[in-house]
Enzyme design. Structure first.
Site, PDB file in Angstrom:
ATOM      1  N   CYS A  20       0.778  -1.203   0.130  1.00  0.00           N
ATOM      2  CA  CYS A  20      -0.069   0.143  -0.026  1.00  0.00           C
ATOM      3  C   CYS A  20       1.069   1.366  -0.041  1.00  0.00           C
ATOM      4  O   CYS A  20       1.523   1.311   0.832  1.00  0.00           O
ATOM      5  CB  CYS A  20      -0.743  -0.014   1.112  1.00  0.00           C
ATOM      6  SG  CYS A  20      -1.970   1.505   1.456  1.00  0.00           S
ATOM      7  N   CYS A  28       0.195   3.243   3.494  1.00  0.00           N
ATOM      8  CA  CYS A  28       0.591   2.699   4.761  1.00  0.00           C
ATOM      9  C   CYS A  28       1.762   1.881   4.858  1.00  0.00           C
ATOM     10  O   CYS A  28       2.532   1.482   5.834  1.00  0.00           O
ATOM     11  CB  CYS A  28      -0.418   2.380   5.742  1.00  0.00           C
ATOM     12  SG  CYS A  28      -1.079   0.870   4.887  1.00  0.00           S
ATOM     13  N   CYS A  39      -7.427  -0.837   1.373  1.00  0.00           N
ATOM     14  CA  CYS A  39      -6.274  -1.476   2.426  1.00  0.00           C
ATOM     15  C   CYS A  39      -6.939  -1.710   3.665  1.00  0.00           C
ATOM     16  O   CYS A  39      -7.538  -1.010   4.181  1.00  0.00           O
ATOM     17  CB  CYS A  39      -5.270  -0.239   2.437  1.00  0.00           C
ATOM     18  SG  CYS A  39      -4.131  -0.717   3.895  1.00  0.00           S
ATOM     19  N   CYS A  45      -5.217   1.147   6.340  1.00  0.00           N
ATOM     20  CA  CYS A  45      -5.380   2.524   6.245  1.00  0.00           C
ATOM     21  C   CYS A  45      -6.590   2.862   5.459  1.00  0.00           C
ATOM     22  O   CYS A  45      -6.895   3.927   5.719  1.00  0.00           O
ATOM     23  CB  CYS A  45      -4.306   3.315   5.752  1.00  0.00           C
ATOM     24  SG  CYS A  45      -3.991   2.985   4.034  1.00  0.00           S
ATOM     25  N   CYS A 101      -8.336  -5.645  -9.635  1.00  0.00           N
ATOM     26  CA  CYS A 101      -7.859  -4.903 -10.854  1.00  0.00           C
ATOM     27  C   CYS A 101      -7.375  -3.244  -9.833  1.00  0.00           C
ATOM     28  O   CYS A 101      -8.151  -2.650  -9.214  1.00  0.00           O
ATOM     29  CB  CYS A 101      -9.022  -4.258 -11.681  1.00  0.00           C
ATOM     30  SG  CYS A 101      -8.687  -3.127 -13.138  1.00  0.00           S
TER      31      CYS A 101
END
Ligand SMILES: [Zn+2]
Length: 136
Positions: free
Chosen positions: A53, A56, A101, A104, A124
């Site tokens: 991510c 984070c 995510c 976060c 995707c």
């Protein structure tokens, strides 16, 4: 550890996110934007490693689950255990499954059920919402 004035990923305010992300990352991760197809270098990333991510740093996808979807967005058939969460997205007069995510809550992309074996799923993803860590 150095002092961090942008807070932790879980408690960061939108103003803090704006400071800690690039405008393109902010648009996707915090405002559910979608990057233009074919614009992410991560779409062509072929090395072994982990996609994380961009908000984070949480590891999201193993490169072993990445496949060529031909869509212009990095695509995977499975996330790492517990890395992402999903919710129904009814914007644009379509019902899609939004992927974010788990740590976060940053928006990453959508998941569709036309992916390859073994899961039949196609995650995707927006490349700008992720970073790539090649395996040493
Ligand atoms: Zn995150």
């Amino acid at each position: 550890m150095a002092a961090n004035d942008t807070g932790t990923a879980e408690t960061r305010t939108e103003a803090e996110w704006r400071r800690s992300l690039t405008p393109r990352q902010y648009r996707v991760l915090r405002e559910h934007g979608t990057e233009r197809a074919g614009t992410s270098p991560l779409d062509h990333e072929k090395r072994t490693g982990t996609f994380a991510c961009a908000g984070c740093g949480q590891p999201l996808f193993d490169s072993a689950t990445k496949f060529e979807s031909g869509t212009g967005w990095p695509s995977f058939y499975a996330p790492l255990d517990g890395a992402v969460e999903t919710q129904t997205d009814r914007s644009f007069f379509m019902t899609r499954t939004e992927v974010h995510c788990a740590r976060c809550q940053g928006h990453l992309g959508h998941v569709f059920d036309d992916g390859p074996a073994p899961t039949g799923l196609r995650y995707c993803m927006n490349g700008v919402a992720m970073t790539f860590e090649p395996q040493e």
